[in-house]
Design a protein around this motif. Sequence first.
Motif, PDB file in Angstrom:
ATOM      1  N   PHE A  47     -20.268  18.043  17.595  1.00 26.66           N
ATOM      2  CA  PHE A  47     -20.118  18.372  19.019  1.00 26.66           C
ATOM      3  C   PHE A  47     -21.036  19.505  19.465  1.00 26.66           C
ATOM      4  O   PHE A  47     -21.751  19.389  20.461  1.00 26.66           O
ATOM      5  CB  PHE A  47     -18.658  18.732  19.291  1.00 26.66           C
ATOM      6  N   LEU A  48     -21.043  20.604  18.740  1.00 27.55           N
ATOM      7  CA  LEU A  48     -21.787  21.781  19.180  1.00 27.55           C
ATOM      8  C   LEU A  48     -23.294  21.539  19.311  1.00 27.55           C
ATOM      9  O   LEU A  48     -23.902  21.954  20.317  1.00 27.55           O
ATOM     10  CB  LEU A  48     -21.521  22.964  18.241  1.00 27.55           C
ATOM     11  N   PRO A  49     -23.953  20.876  18.338  1.00 24.46           N
ATOM     12  CA  PRO A  49     -25.413  20.709  18.451  1.00 24.46           C
ATOM     13  C   PRO A  49     -25.861  19.902  19.669  1.00 24.46           C
ATOM     14  O   PRO A  49     -27.042  19.982  20.041  1.00 24.46           O
ATOM     15  CB  PRO A  49     -25.777  19.977  17.151  1.00 24.46           C
ATOM     16  N   GLN A  50     -24.973  19.125  20.266  1.00 25.74           N
ATOM     17  CA  GLN A  50     -25.356  18.350  21.444  1.00 25.74           C
ATOM     18  C   GLN A  50     -25.733  19.243  22.620  1.00 25.74           C
ATOM     19  O   GLN A  50     -26.409  18.801  23.546  1.00 25.74           O
ATOM     20  CB  GLN A  50     -24.212  17.433  21.866  1.00 25.74           C
ATOM     21  N   LEU A  73     -31.283  31.208  23.281  1.00 19.82           N
ATOM     22  CA  LEU A  73     -30.319  30.614  22.353  1.00 19.82           C
ATOM     23  C   LEU A  73     -30.390  29.096  22.348  1.00 19.82           C
ATOM     24  O   LEU A  73     -29.784  28.457  21.485  1.00 19.82           O
ATOM     25  CB  LEU A  73     -28.903  31.062  22.735  1.00 19.82           C
ATOM     26  N   GLY A  74     -31.097  28.532  23.312  1.00 21.17           N
ATOM     27  CA  GLY A  74     -31.242  27.081  23.368  1.00 21.17           C
ATOM     28  C   GLY A  74     -30.042  26.353  23.920  1.00 21.17           C
ATOM     29  O   GLY A  74     -29.937  25.130  23.781  1.00 21.17           O
ATOM     30  N   ILE A  75     -29.111  27.080  24.556  1.00 22.26           N
ATOM     31  CA  ILE A  75     -27.904  26.445  25.078  1.00 22.26           C
ATOM     32  C   ILE A  75     -28.236  25.654  26.336  1.00 22.26           C
ATOM     33  O   ILE A  75     -28.888  26.159  27.250  1.00 22.26           O
ATOM     34  CB  ILE A  75     -26.820  27.495  25.375  1.00 22.26           C
ATOM     35  N   LEU A  88     -25.290  28.072  18.601  1.00 21.17           N
ATOM     36  CA  LEU A  88     -24.129  27.381  18.058  1.00 21.17           C
ATOM     37  C   LEU A  88     -22.934  28.324  17.964  1.00 21.17           C
ATOM     38  O   LEU A  88     -21.793  27.943  18.241  1.00 21.17           O
ATOM     39  CB  LEU A  88     -24.453  26.815  16.676  1.00 21.17           C
ATOM     40  N   LEU A  89     -23.197  29.566  17.575  1.00 21.42           N
ATOM     41  CA  LEU A  89     -22.122  30.550  17.459  1.00 21.42           C
ATOM     42  C   LEU A  89     -21.505  30.850  18.822  1.00 21.42           C
ATOM     43  O   LEU A  89     -20.265  30.906  18.954  1.00 21.42           O
ATOM     44  CB  LEU A  89     -22.659  31.834  16.837  1.00 21.42           C
ATOM     45  N   VAL A  90     -22.334  31.024  19.847  1.00 22.09           N
ATOM     46  CA  VAL A  90     -21.824  31.293  21.194  1.00 22.09           C
ATOM     47  C   VAL A  90     -20.988  30.116  21.693  1.00 22.09           C
ATOM     48  O   VAL A  90     -19.903  30.308  22.275  1.00 22.09           O
ATOM     49  CB  VAL A  90     -22.987  31.584  22.162  1.00 22.09           C
TER      50      VAL A  90
END
Length: 212
Positions: free
Chosen positions: A136-139, A4-6, A152-154
């Motif tokens: 905020f989320l994409p960071q 997910l790339g988190i 992003l959804l998670v």
Amino acid sequence: MDALGIQHFGAFLLACIALNLTPGLDTFYILARSSREGHAAGLAAALGINAGCLVHTSAAVVGISAVLMTSALAFAALKYLGAAYLAWIGLRMLLTRTGAPRAATATRGEGAAAAFRQGMLTNVLNPKVALFYLAFLPQFVALHAAHPQLGLLVLGLSFIGTGLSWSLVLALLGGRIHRLLHTRPRLGTAMDRLCGTVLLGFGVKLALQQRA
């Protein structure tokens, strides 16, 4: 999480908690509804606000929020709609008839359904919230990952989870205040005036905000 790339998920959760604990419109609205109508209305308001957050999360995932960042007209339209809605709620509370029975003053849109609807709309119609999600989320997501949209959804759902937990605490706290106001009508009327003034102030503040 890798697919997910988190990235830095622990730091993300700490930031979420800090942001949710910072008092703002959502905090005040939940306390206002629950203190005036009881914890059931407060819980409904909390669910409505977080439903609005779900809308913003979905918009950030599909890129709709980017339109607000690039279009001054779209930003202004949503901003003034949100400001007018907040001002309308605030004015109705300010114009509450002095001495009216507390049971009949359920924010002039009685019950949990109205609390949910108003909570959701105050959140959805705030373009600053949309831009916050987009910024905020994409960071915390590596966009070159296999499924960055799912990442992003998670993250958005995680933010909602921490926010909902705090919102429920606020609703229960407001319910205790409601029991106190129920036995003191004059204090309840003063609370109506205070809540109306603050919500009207939030509306004016939103109307004056500029895109970052």
